[in-house]
Motif scaffolding. Structure first.
Motif, PDB file in Angstrom:
ATOM      1  N   VAL A 189      -2.125  60.850  34.203  1.00  0.00           N
ATOM      2  CA  VAL A 189      -2.289  59.528  34.805  1.00  0.00           C
ATOM      3  C   VAL A 189      -1.905  59.619  36.276  1.00  0.00           C
ATOM      4  CG1 VAL A 189      -1.628  57.111  34.705  1.00  0.00           C
ATOM      5  CG2 VAL A 189      -1.791  58.440  32.598  1.00  0.00           C
ATOM      6  N   SER A 190      -2.892  59.798  37.114  1.00  0.00           N
ATOM      7  CA  SER A 190      -2.675  60.023  38.539  1.00  0.00           C
ATOM      8  C   SER A 190      -2.736  58.722  39.327  1.00  0.00           C
ATOM      9  CB  SER A 190      -3.744  60.975  39.072  1.00  0.00           C
ATOM     10  OG  SER A 190      -5.029  60.363  38.980  1.00  0.00           O
ATOM     11  N   PRO A 191      -2.212  58.721  40.554  1.00  0.00           N
ATOM     12  CA  PRO A 191      -2.352  57.545  41.423  1.00  0.00           C
ATOM     13  C   PRO A 191      -3.814  57.166  41.646  1.00  0.00           C
ATOM     14  CG  PRO A 191      -0.687  59.031  42.286  1.00  0.00           C
ATOM     15  CD  PRO A 191      -1.355  59.753  41.145  1.00  0.00           C
ATOM     16  N   ALA A 192      -4.689  58.175  41.667  1.00  0.00           N
ATOM     17  CA  ALA A 192      -6.117  57.893  41.863  1.00  0.00           C
ATOM     18  C   ALA A 192      -6.681  57.089  40.698  1.00  0.00           C
ATOM     19  CB  ALA A 192      -6.892  59.206  42.016  1.00  0.00           C
ATOM     20  N   LEU A 193      -6.222  57.387  39.484  1.00  0.00           N
ATOM     21  CA  LEU A 193      -6.668  56.635  38.315  1.00  0.00           C
ATOM     22  C   LEU A 193      -6.177  55.195  38.383  1.00  0.00           C
ATOM     23  CD1 LEU A 193      -7.900  56.333  35.476  1.00  0.00           C
ATOM     24  CD2 LEU A 193      -5.729  57.170  34.554  1.00  0.00           C
ATOM     25  N   VAL A 194      -4.913  55.023  38.745  1.00  0.00           N
ATOM     26  CA  VAL A 194      -4.346  53.676  38.866  1.00  0.00           C
ATOM     27  C   VAL A 194      -5.130  52.870  39.899  1.00  0.00           C
ATOM     28  CG1 VAL A 194      -2.319  52.344  39.559  1.00  0.00           C
ATOM     29  CG2 VAL A 194      -2.050  54.386  38.129  1.00  0.00           C
ATOM     30  N   LYS A 195      -5.441  53.489  41.018  1.00  0.00           N
ATOM     31  CA  LYS A 195      -6.211  52.812  42.071  1.00  0.00           C
ATOM     32  C   LYS A 195      -7.594  52.426  41.567  1.00  0.00           C
ATOM     33  CE  LYS A 195      -7.889  53.438  46.815  1.00  0.00           C
ATOM     34  NZ  LYS A 195      -7.959  54.370  47.970  1.00  0.00           N
ATOM     35  N   GLN A 196      -8.226  53.332  40.819  1.00  0.00           N
ATOM     36  CA  GLN A 196      -9.560  53.058  40.279  1.00  0.00           C
ATOM     37  C   GLN A 196      -9.532  51.887  39.304  1.00  0.00           C
ATOM     38  OE1 GLN A 196     -11.174  56.077  37.655  1.00  0.00           O
ATOM     39  NE2 GLN A 196     -13.283  55.558  38.192  1.00  0.00           N
ATOM     40  N   LEU A 197      -8.545  51.876  38.416  1.00  0.00           N
ATOM     41  CA  LEU A 197      -8.442  50.792  37.442  1.00  0.00           C
ATOM     42  C   LEU A 197      -8.230  49.452  38.130  1.00  0.00           C
ATOM     43  CD1 LEU A 197      -6.267  52.513  34.683  1.00  0.00           C
ATOM     44  CD2 LEU A 197      -8.671  51.857  34.499  1.00  0.00           C
ATOM     45  N   ARG A 198      -7.333  49.426  39.104  1.00  0.00           N
ATOM     46  CA  ARG A 198      -7.084  48.176  39.833  1.00  0.00           C
ATOM     47  C   ARG A 198      -8.339  47.682  40.538  1.00  0.00           C
ATOM     48  NH1 ARG A 198      -1.013  49.488  42.233  1.00  0.00           N
ATOM     49  NH2 ARG A 198       0.092  48.006  40.880  1.00  0.00           N
ATOM     50  N   GLY A 256      -6.509  56.986  22.815  1.00  0.00           N
ATOM     51  CA  GLY A 256      -7.717  56.755  22.046  1.00  0.00           C
ATOM     52  C   GLY A 256      -8.550  55.593  22.533  1.00  0.00           C
ATOM     53  N   LYS A 257      -7.914  54.607  23.170  1.00  0.00           N
ATOM     54  CA  LYS A 257      -8.604  53.410  23.620  1.00  0.00           C
ATOM     55  C   LYS A 257      -8.230  53.084  25.061  1.00  0.00           C
ATOM     56  CE  LYS A 257      -8.439  51.268  19.010  1.00  0.00           C
ATOM     57  NZ  LYS A 257      -7.939  50.085  18.268  1.00  0.00           N
ATOM     58  N   LEU A 258      -9.143  52.381  25.739  1.00  0.00           N
ATOM     59  CA  LEU A 258      -8.867  51.937  27.103  1.00  0.00           C
ATOM     60  C   LEU A 258      -7.692  50.976  27.119  1.00  0.00           C
ATOM     61  CD1 LEU A 258      -9.557  51.798  30.097  1.00  0.00           C
ATOM     62  CD2 LEU A 258     -11.295  50.068  29.554  1.00  0.00           C
ATOM     63  N   SER A 259      -7.585  50.115  26.106  1.00  0.00           N
ATOM     64  CA  SER A 259      -6.467  49.162  26.051  1.00  0.00           C
ATOM     65  C   SER A 259      -5.128  49.888  25.934  1.00  0.00           C
ATOM     66  CB  SER A 259      -6.651  48.201  24.877  1.00  0.00           C
ATOM     67  OG  SER A 259      -6.733  48.907  23.652  1.00  0.00           O
ATOM     68  N   ASP A 260      -5.094  51.008  25.199  1.00  0.00           N
ATOM     69  CA  ASP A 260      -3.855  51.786  25.087  1.00  0.00           C
ATOM     70  C   ASP A 260      -3.465  52.388  26.422  1.00  0.00           C
ATOM     71  OD1 ASP A 260      -3.843  51.228  22.390  1.00  0.00           O
ATOM     72  OD2 ASP A 260      -4.737  53.137  21.805  1.00  0.00           O
ATOM     73  N   LEU A 261      -4.444  52.915  27.137  1.00  0.00           N
ATOM     74  CA  LEU A 261      -4.186  53.509  28.451  1.00  0.00           C
ATOM     75  C   LEU A 261      -3.650  52.468  29.419  1.00  0.00           C
ATOM     76  CD1 LEU A 261      -4.428  55.683  30.671  1.00  0.00           C
ATOM     77  CD2 LEU A 261      -6.853  55.079  30.867  1.00  0.00           C
ATOM     78  N   ILE A 262      -4.309  51.310  29.474  1.00  0.00           N
ATOM     79  CA  ILE A 262      -3.899  50.257  30.411  1.00  0.00           C
ATOM     80  C   ILE A 262      -2.506  49.729  30.073  1.00  0.00           C
ATOM     81  CG2 ILE A 262      -4.390  47.839  31.002  1.00  0.00           C
ATOM     82  CD1 ILE A 262      -7.309  48.595  31.233  1.00  0.00           C
ATOM     83  N   THR A 263      -2.212  49.573  28.792  1.00  0.00           N
ATOM     84  CA  THR A 263      -0.891  49.105  28.388  1.00  0.00           C
ATOM     85  C   THR A 263       0.187  50.106  28.790  1.00  0.00           C
ATOM     86  OG1 THR A 263      -1.813  47.894  26.502  1.00  0.00           O
ATOM     87  CG2 THR A 263       0.538  48.413  26.425  1.00  0.00           C
ATOM     88  N   ALA A 264      -0.117  51.383  28.668  1.00  0.00           N
ATOM     89  CA  ALA A 264       0.879  52.427  28.921  1.00  0.00           C
ATOM     90  C   ALA A 264       1.220  52.584  30.400  1.00  0.00           C
ATOM     91  CB  ALA A 264       0.388  53.758  28.357  1.00  0.00           C
ATOM     92  N   ASP A 272     -18.212  60.166  33.044  1.00  0.00           N
ATOM     93  CA  ASP A 272     -17.274  60.957  32.240  1.00  0.00           C
ATOM     94  C   ASP A 272     -15.925  60.278  32.049  1.00  0.00           C
ATOM     95  OD1 ASP A 272     -16.579  61.214  34.901  1.00  0.00           O
ATOM     96  OD2 ASP A 272     -16.046  63.333  34.748  1.00  0.00           O
ATOM     97  N   PHE A 273     -15.796  59.000  32.459  1.00  0.00           N
ATOM     98  CA  PHE A 273     -14.519  58.324  32.237  1.00  0.00           C
ATOM     99  C   PHE A 273     -14.293  58.160  30.741  1.00  0.00           C
ATOM    100  CE2 PHE A 273     -11.830  54.734  31.293  1.00  0.00           C
ATOM    101  CZ  PHE A 273     -10.738  55.004  32.097  1.00  0.00           C
ATOM    102  N   ASP A 274     -13.099  58.539  30.293  1.00  0.00           N
ATOM    103  CA  ASP A 274     -12.778  58.505  28.877  1.00  0.00           C
ATOM    104  C   ASP A 274     -11.253  58.441  28.752  1.00  0.00           C
ATOM    105  OD1 ASP A 274     -12.355  59.015  26.147  1.00  0.00           O
ATOM    106  OD2 ASP A 274     -14.039  60.411  26.030  1.00  0.00           O
ATOM    107  N   PRO A 275     -10.707  57.408  28.120  1.00  0.00           N
ATOM    108  CA  PRO A 275      -9.248  57.331  27.983  1.00  0.00           C
ATOM    109  C   PRO A 275      -8.656  58.528  27.252  1.00  0.00           C
ATOM    110  CG  PRO A 275     -10.338  55.688  26.596  1.00  0.00           C
ATOM    111  CD  PRO A 275     -11.376  56.240  27.518  1.00  0.00           C
TER     112      PRO A 275
END
Length: 245
Positions: A160-169, A206-214, A197-200
């Motif tokens: 979970v990189s800063p780049a991923l956090v920036k992309q999600l936001r 397993g899910k995007l909701s799990d990734l975002i919650t974490a 190729d984005f895939d949690p």
């Protein structure tokens, strides 16, 4: 194509470039997107290199497509796959294609199929060239079909990189209403359009909701959708609570 079971898919496997151990998980993944009406695997089945595939062909009802290696340093398997793919495309019997290979030679094929209005799912290893990945509507790394997933509350800092956090936001903001809330399903759709190729599972979830919650940079709100329906998940950048930019 809202009914996934009604989506007719042609599954084409470059057996020279894929591992037989992924087949069961691969077909289970493909079943999420539709029904495989054609399943073909291409290679020179007279040689020893594809021995591991033979049991899988029978068990999974995959049709072996024989292609002799006529010359050295020329991949005749790729050519046979591309020709068959175009024949299937022109038959107008399918809604989409699944191309299983890590080879960039299928980049133009994926683009051509999409030009005809059909969806393309790509499956390959993480070494797959970016050009082929980007040519697909969605690309799944086969490593994600085999790796164990972390528990939702245990994010993997190395992944979970800063780049991923920036992309999600950024995507949440693009999909949000005036109050900053965005439906998680819309967020997922935009993410896939931006990066096929984005895939949690790449990040251990397993899910995007799990990734975002974490990762805890977004608020999550589960709203009731009515009797007998699943709750609808909404997300918002937590900075919206404080008014920070």
């Amino acid at each position: 194509m809202t009914n996934e079971n009604a989506v007719k898919l042609a599954v084409l496997i470059d057996a020279d470039n894929a591992q037989p151990g992924i087949v069961e998980a691969l077909l289970a993944e493909i079943a999420k997107y539709g029904t495989a009406h054609v399943k073909r695997a291409y290679g020179d089945w007279t040689g020893p290199s594809l021995k591991g595939w033979k049991d899988q062909l029978l068990a999974q009802s995959i049709q072996p497509m024989q292609q002799f290696a006529y010359t050295h340093r020329k991949n005749s398997t790729d050519s046979a796959m591309i020709i068959d793919a175009m024949d299937l495309l022109y038959s107008e019997r399918f809604d989409g294609f699944c191309i299983i290979s890590s080879d960039s030679d299928f980049t133009r094929l994926a683009s051509r199929i999409r030009e005809s209005g059909l969806i393309v799912y790509g499956f390959g290893e993480r070494k797959t060239p970016k050009a082929f990945v980007s040519a697909c509507d969605k690309f799944v790394y086969t490593e994600n079909l085999q790796e164990p997933l972390a528990a939702p509350e245990e994010p993997e800092p190395a992944r979970v990189s800063p780049a991923l956090v920036k992309q999600l936001r950024s995507v949440v903001e693009a999909a949000s209403d005036e109050d900053g809330w965005a439906m998680l399903s819309h967020v997922g759709q935009i993410l896939t359009k931006q990066a096929p190729d984005f895939d949690p599972r790449t990040y251990g979830f397993g899910k995007l909701s799990d990734l975002i919650t974490a990762i805890t940079v977004l608020d999550v709100d589960r709203r009731e959708a009515g009797s007998g329906k699943h709750a609808v998940i909404y997300v918002r950048d937590r900075r919206r609570r404080t008014g920070k930019s």
